[in-house]
Design an enzyme around this catalytic site. Structure first.
Site, mmCIF file in Angstrom:
data_model
loop_
_atom_site.group_PDB
_atom_site.id
_atom_site.type_symbol
_atom_site.label_atom_id
_atom_site.label_comp_id
_atom_site.label_asym_id
_atom_site.label_seq_id
_atom_site.Cartn_x
_atom_site.Cartn_y
_atom_site.Cartn_z
ATOM 1 N N HIS A 1 -0.096 20.808 0.787
ATOM 2 C CA HIS A 1 -0.039 21.605 -0.669
ATOM 3 C C HIS A 1 -1.013 22.495 -0.615
ATOM 4 C CE1 HIS A 1 -2.552 22.124 -4.284
ATOM 5 N NE2 HIS A 1 -1.524 23.081 -5.253
ATOM 6 N N ARG B 1 -6.512 30.546 -6.401
ATOM 7 C CA ARG B 1 -6.499 31.334 -7.465
ATOM 8 C C ARG B 1 -7.903 32.336 -7.299
ATOM 9 N NH1 ARG B 1 -6.817 26.461 -8.072
ATOM 10 N NH2 ARG B 1 -8.628 25.473 -8.992
#
Lengths: 297, 297
Positions: free
Chosen positions: A134, A138
Site C-alpha cells: 500500500h 497527499r
C-alpha cells in the site's frame, strides 16, 4: 505520534500556499500514477513462472469520476496474471466540510474549506510469495497546507530479506531529507497499521507521516515526491524476487485468510476508508483497496 | 427509531430485576442454541441435491471461552454441506464499563455495572439460492433491565416468496405480543441494516428492537423467546425450499460478491461487532459472523 505532529503543526507558522503548489502537486501525483502503472504493466509481461502463464498479461483500465461538491479523480485498475488486483487512484477534490467533520481536520474550524490531492496504490498479487503493498501520498490545504503519506508492506508470510530491502530504501530516503524523521515515521506506521482485536500488525510496516509542514513547501513536497519514487523503485524489485516462484494450494489458502486482516483493518480502522465512506467519497475508488478474494473459514 | 425507544426507556420506571430473571434468560438462550443446532444438523442430513453430496453432513463443534473481567460464552460452529459456515454463539458476561463507554449504554452512567446474556446466529449457506440469515436476541441489565434483538434475511438474490414467508412469520409473532410494534420494529431493521456508501440495504429486513422494557419482565421475555422460536420455525422452512436446487458458477460468483456487503456492514456499521471488538470482546466469536469466502473482484 499523531498528537505530537498535530501539535507541532498547529504551532507552526507554515507557509503561504501559492496556486502553483496545487498545480505542481496534482501534476506530480498524475505523473507518478503513470510511472507506477507502466512499471506494473512491464512486470506483467515478465512472468516466466508456470502458474498463471495461461492468463494474458494485464493492462490498466482507467475510469474517471466526479465528486459532488467539487473535483474528482481517476481510478486505474488492473486484473492481471502477476497482480490479481491492483488499483492506482489519483484524485483532486475541494469543498467545505460539514460542522461535524471540522473538529477532526486541522485548519477547517473557521471556514471549513479544503483542497486535497493525492495518489493511492494498493496491490494484491496472485503469488502468495509476493507481498501486497500500500502507498498513499497527499497534499492537503485548509487554513494551512500540509503533506502526508504512508508506504507499508503486507506480506502473507513475512520474508526478512524483503522487509530489510523495503525498510532500508525508506530509511535512505528519509535520511536525505531534513524534514523527515525515519524512526518517528516508522513507529507511526507500526502504530497506525495495527489491529488491536487481533493483537497483530497488518504488515511489516514502512513509514507513515501526516501534518508535515516544515515551513518550506519545496522541502516537504520534495520529500513526498521521493517517498513515491522510492516506492516505485523498491516494490517492483521485491515483486521480481518472488513472482516466478511456485505456490501450493495451501499457500493460496493461507493468503486468502491473511487477506482478511487487510479487510478488517481497512473497514474497522483506516481513517481514509472510514472517513471517505462517511463523507460521501467515491465508494468504488475507496473500496478498490479490498482484496479480490478473501476467506474467513 | 432508536432515539424514540431509548427516550421511552429512559422515562419508563421499568421493573426490578430478580436473580431468577438472569437464570431464566440464560437458560432460554442455551436451550434455543441447542434447538437451532439440532435443526441445522438435521438439515445437513436431508441434502438430496447433487452439488456438495460428496461432502459429509456437518456437525457443530463447540468451543468455550472466558471473558477477562467476568463471564464467557460458547461458540458452536458448523462447516457442512448445506451450511458453508454457521455460527451459533451464546454468552453471558458481566463487569463494569469504562468511563468512555458509559455515555453510550443506558443505565451505566453511575456505577457502570452491566450483565448481559444473549444468543447470536449467522448462517452462510453454500447454495446461492438459500438466503444467509442473522438472528440475535439478548437480555441486558444495567441500572435497568431490557431486552433487544434482531432477525434479518440476507438473500443473495431476493426471492419474493421467501421474503413474504419471513416477514409474515415475524408479523404474526409481533401481533401476538402487546409489547411489540411490528411496523416500528420492521422499520428499525430496515434503517439499521443499511449501507449508506452503497445506498443499499444489507438484506430484505426483518425486525430489530432494543431497549425493550414494558414494565413487565414476563411480557418482554415472552416476546423475546418467541422471536427466537419464530426464527427456528421459519428459517429451516426457507432453507428446505431451495437447498436441493442446482447452482451455476455464475451464481456462486454473484454470491461471493454479495457476501462482501455483509462484511462491509459488519465491520463498518454493526454496533455489536464494532463495540465488541473495541471493548475487548472475544474476537473469534464476534468475527464468526464473517462469510467463509468473499470476493471484491
Amino acid at each position: 505520534m499523531q498528537a505530537q505532529y498535530k501539535e507541532k503543526f498547529d504551532q507552526n507558522a507554515g507557509y503561504e500556499t501559492k496556486p502553483e503548489h496545487k498545480e505542481r502537486a496534482q501534476a506530480w501525483f498524475k505523473g507518478l500514477r503513470d510511472g507506477i502503472c507502466a512499471a506494473f504493466e512491464k512486470i506483467e509481461f515478465e512472468l516466466t513462472g508456470t502458474q498463471n502463464s495461461e492468463i494474458p498479461s494485464g493492462h490498466f483500465e482507467q475510469k474517471a469520476w466526479n465528486r459532488e461538491g467539487g473535483g474528482g479523480g481517476v481510478m486505474s485498475t488492473m486484473r492481471g496474471r502477476v497482480f490479481e488486483k491492483v488499483g492506482v487512484n489519483i484524485s483532486t477534490v475541494h469543498g467545505t466540510f460539514s460542522e461535524e467533520f471540522r473538529a477532526k481536520i486541522p485548519g477547517t474550524s473557521e471556514k471549513g474549506e479544503f483542497w486535497a490531492s493525492g495518489i493511492s496504490v494498493v496491490a494484491h498479487p496472485w503469488n502468495p510469495h509476493v507481498p501486497p503493498v500500500h502507498m498513499n501520498t497527499r497534499h492537503i490545504i485548509t487554513a494551512k497546507p500540509w503533506f502526508g503519506g504512508a508506504v507499508d508492506l503486507n506480506p502473507i508470510t513475512p520474508n526478512q530479506n524483503d522487509t530489510d530491502i523495503f525498510h532500508k530504501a525508506l530509511l535512505d530516503t528519509c535520511n536525505e531529507h531534513d524534514v523527515a524523521d525515519y524512526e518517528a515515521f516508522k513507529k507511526w506506521c507500526d502504530d497506525y497499521f495495527y489491529l488491536p482485536h487481533r493483537a497483530e500488525h497488518r504488515g511489516v510496516g514502512g513509514v507513515f507521516y501526516d501534518y508535515l509542514n516544515s515551513g518550506c513547501f519545496e522541502d516537504d513536497f520534495s520529500f513526498t515526491q521521493e517517498i513515491g519514487q522510492t516506492f516505485l523503485n523498491v516494490y517492483p524489485k521485491i515483486v521480481r524476487l518472488h513472482m516466478n516462484r511456485d505456490w501450493s494450494a495451501a499457500d493460496r489458502e493461507h493468503q486468502l485468510i491473511r487477506r482478511g486482516r487487510y479487510v478488517e483493518f481497512n473497514l474497522l480502522h483506516d481513517r481514509g476508508t472510514v472517513f471517505g465512506l462517511k463523507t460521501g467519497g467515491n465508494t468504488e475508488a475507496i473500496l478498490m483497496s479490498l482484496p479480490p478474494e478473501v476467506k474467513w473459514p
